[in-house]
Write an enzyme that holds these catalytic residues in place. Structure first.
Site, mmCIF file in Angstrom:
data_model
loop_
_atom_site.group_PDB
_atom_site.id
_atom_site.type_symbol
_atom_site.label_atom_id
_atom_site.label_comp_id
_atom_site.label_asym_id
_atom_site.label_seq_id
_atom_site.Cartn_x
_atom_site.Cartn_y
_atom_site.Cartn_z
ATOM 1 N N THR A 121 1.073 -1.236 0.200
ATOM 2 C CA THR A 121 -0.181 0.102 0.234
ATOM 3 C C THR A 121 0.974 1.672 -0.474
ATOM 4 O O THR A 121 0.355 2.442 -0.143
ATOM 5 C CB THR A 121 -0.879 -0.219 1.467
ATOM 6 O OG1 THR A 121 -0.114 -0.073 2.672
ATOM 7 C CG2 THR A 121 -1.940 -1.077 0.939
ATOM 8 N N ALA A 158 6.701 5.820 8.650
ATOM 9 C CA ALA A 158 5.781 6.210 8.250
ATOM 10 C C ALA A 158 5.859 5.876 7.339
ATOM 11 O O ALA A 158 6.315 6.917 6.715
ATOM 12 C CB ALA A 158 4.787 7.009 9.205
ATOM 13 N N LYS A 159 3.870 5.626 6.548
ATOM 14 C CA LYS A 159 4.393 5.414 4.919
ATOM 15 C C LYS A 159 4.150 7.043 4.078
ATOM 16 O O LYS A 159 4.941 6.911 3.392
ATOM 17 C CB LYS A 159 3.279 4.632 4.169
ATOM 18 C CG LYS A 159 3.313 3.043 4.329
ATOM 19 C CD LYS A 159 2.874 2.354 4.116
ATOM 20 C CE LYS A 159 3.473 0.848 3.679
ATOM 21 N NZ LYS A 159 2.257 -0.155 3.976
ATOM 22 N N ARG A 160 4.071 7.979 5.445
ATOM 23 C CA ARG A 160 3.589 9.219 5.065
ATOM 24 C C ARG A 160 4.941 9.865 5.057
ATOM 25 O O ARG A 160 4.832 10.687 3.978
ATOM 26 C CB ARG A 160 2.563 9.968 5.945
ATOM 27 C CG ARG A 160 3.239 10.025 7.443
ATOM 28 C CD ARG A 160 2.215 10.598 8.026
ATOM 29 N NE ARG A 160 2.700 10.716 9.403
ATOM 30 C CZ ARG A 160 3.189 9.326 9.761
ATOM 31 N NH1 ARG A 160 1.956 8.422 9.958
ATOM 32 N NH2 ARG A 160 2.973 9.735 11.469
ATOM 33 N N ASP A 161 6.217 9.480 5.393
ATOM 34 C CA ASP A 161 7.504 9.933 5.075
ATOM 35 C C ASP A 161 8.012 9.667 3.962
ATOM 36 O O ASP A 161 9.082 9.204 3.465
ATOM 37 C CB ASP A 161 8.254 9.678 6.249
ATOM 38 C CG ASP A 161 7.908 9.849 7.464
ATOM 39 O OD1 ASP A 161 7.094 10.777 7.829
ATOM 40 O OD2 ASP A 161 8.106 9.065 8.249
#
Ligand code: GLU
Length: 280
Positions: free
Chosen positions: A13, A253-256
């Site tokens: 994802t 986290a994936k947002r970084d």
């Protein structure tokens, strides 16, 4: 004793970041040190968020890190029928029920910042259930903690071995507390099948003896232990590891976006330097 086997089970994802690298390298090193197996599993049951390009990137990034894994790679989306068969088994034993409550109904009285309270419920009366079904109303299959408790004669014998540590330093023989999660959803129209169910079935099928993953999944072990008991599956040993934190002290986290392995690689980082930075 079964030969040591562990796995890395990413969800495609997003791109892998330093935290994933730490987890994958930790599991891989454990398998190598034990002379055991290392399995890669693609957890893509969430069809709305999983993307083939992320999966391709995962394989590329892990190979760049120097990892090798067994073939073929198991992709959960190809085994949905198996997961549904397990739910059917639970249904025939009266362990799951249809829950017609909408998110909105479940959220009544909850402030936006409050986490959802664990839900405990029961199926609607038969006539109401039949009527809702005939109207085509959406429902979720929930695992009934009451029924599970009755089937197992209580949860006091449910335990797992933690060789790493939980968030409070929990280690050794841990008594599972599945009740803290409430009646979890095992399947729903939009979700298909719950992560917990797919994980326990696949870990058993793939002969996983050691689950090595971040401590953010420690609570999941409590629920997964219950599913193992109900489905007659073996319980692996758990090794939850610390989460890698960035310079700001926050976990990756994936947002970084800038911290993905692809960005680091493009910026000239080598796998050796990355491993050294993580103390591996
Ligand atoms: N697929 C899960 C994730 O990416 C990990 C599952 C597990 O290790 O049990 O967070």
């Amino acid at each position: 004793m079964k030969a040591f086997a562990t796995r890395f089970a990413p969800s495609p994802t997003g791109y892998l970041h330093r935290g994933h690298a730490f987890s994958a390298l930790t599991a891989f090193a454990a398998a190598r040190d034990a002379g055991g197996r290392f399995v890669l599993r693609i957890e893509d049951i969430d069809a709305t968020r999983s993307r083939p390009e992320y999966e391709a990137a995962i394989l590329e990034d892990l190979a760049w890190l120097g990892l090798a894994w067994e073939q073929p790679v198991r992709r959960q989306s190809e085994h949905l029928a198996d997961y549904h068969a397990a739910i059917e088994t639970l249904r025939m034993r009266g362990l799951v029920y249809r829950c017609f409550k909408t998110r909105k109904e479940l959220d009544i009285g909850r402030a936006p910042h409050e986490p959802a309270a664990p839900y405990r419920g029961a199926p609607p009366p038969a006539a109401e259930e039949a009527e809702r079904l005939s109207r085509g109303e959406a429902f979720a299959w929930r695992l009934s903690l009451d029924a599970a408790q009755a089937a197992l004669g209580g949860f006091s014998d449910l335990a797992f071995v933690e060789e790493g540590a939980g968030p409070e330093g929990e280690t050794g023989l841990i008594r599972a507390r599945p009740e803290t999660a409430g009646d979890i959803v095992l399947a729903r129209k939009d979700v298909g099948v719950a992560y917990h169910l797919a994980v326990v079935l696949d870990d058993a099928l793939q002969g996983i003896t050691h689950v090595i993953r971040g401590v953010d999944l420690f609570e999941a072990a409590h629920i997964q232990r219950l599913l193992q008991a109900l489905l007659g599956l073996p319980t692996p040993v758990y090794r939850h590891h610390r989460l890698l934190a960035g310079p700001d002290g926050k976990r990756y986290a994936k947002r970084d976006k800038a911290q993905t392995l692809r960005e680091l690689r493009a910026a000239g980082m080598t796998p050796q330097a990355l491993r050294a930075e993580m103390g591996l």
